[in-house]
Design a protein around this motif. Structure first.
Motif: not given
Length: 191
Positions: A139, A143, A173, A176-184
């Motif tokens: 991250y 983030e 935002r 949200e980017r960090r959470v998206g990276k975590e999910c991916r």
């Protein structure tokens, strides 16, 4: 069994080396005491205070004041500027410490100085975050900082935005980017 024996021998060797080094220190203290006519207890006290202050410096070396992120700089720019100017590090040292390329560090520093030429004014030196927290995982610095303030300090997005002098939407935002990276990163092994 052989592994434990090897570990025991290494530990004994370390103990032996430490005992030898302490004996050398004791001899040096006695030499200084007789040479300068100063009691050895006074020299020992001076050494102890020096070691304590050095240990304190080393313990706080990786603490970064959160106030540096309260500027018009990007989070990496602020971190690099702080490490370069307040910690007197060179680009190569900052690069090794942050895990970024030297060119990235020098570019971030150059941009930071062009945007914010004065030194940081730390309002609250007690509100710090460990450097390893800012550089954790895959991250960005921002983030990681927001995640730390949200999860560990239990701050709301509005409090974080105010603290970092940023718009609440950019803080949200970034999270949200960090959470998206975590999910991916969780999905990738299965696709």
């Amino acid at each position: 069994m052989g592994k434990k024996r090897g570990e025991k021998r290494r530990a004994e060797a370390v103990d032996c080396n430490l005992n030898r080094e302490f004996a050398q220190i004791k001899d040096k203290i006695l030499d200084l005491s007789s040479k300068y006519k100063v009691p050895s207890s006074e020299i020992t006290s001076l050494l102890r205070s020096f070691v304590d202050s050095f240990s304190s410096f080393e313990a706080n070396r990786d603490l970064v004041p959160v106030d540096i992120f309260d500027s018009n700089l990007g989070a990496l720019e602020a971190l690099v500027k702080y490490l370069r100017e307040d910690c007197s590090m060179k680009n190569k040292q900052v690069s090794e410490m942050t895990g970024r390329k030297t060119t990235t560090v020098s570019t971030a520093y150059r941009k930071a100085v062009s945007k914010f030429s004065t030194r940081f004014k730390i309002k609250n030196p007690n509100f710090t975050v460990r450097l390893n927290i800012l550089l954790a995982e895959n991250y960005t610095v921002l983030e990681n900082l927001i995640m730390y303030l949200r999860d560990n300090e239990k701050n709301k997005f509005s409090e974080i935005a105010k603290r970092l002098n940023r718009d609440i939407r950019s803080v949200w935002r970034s999270e949200e980017r960090r959470v998206g990276k975590e999910c991916r990163s969780r999905w990738s092994p299965y696709h």
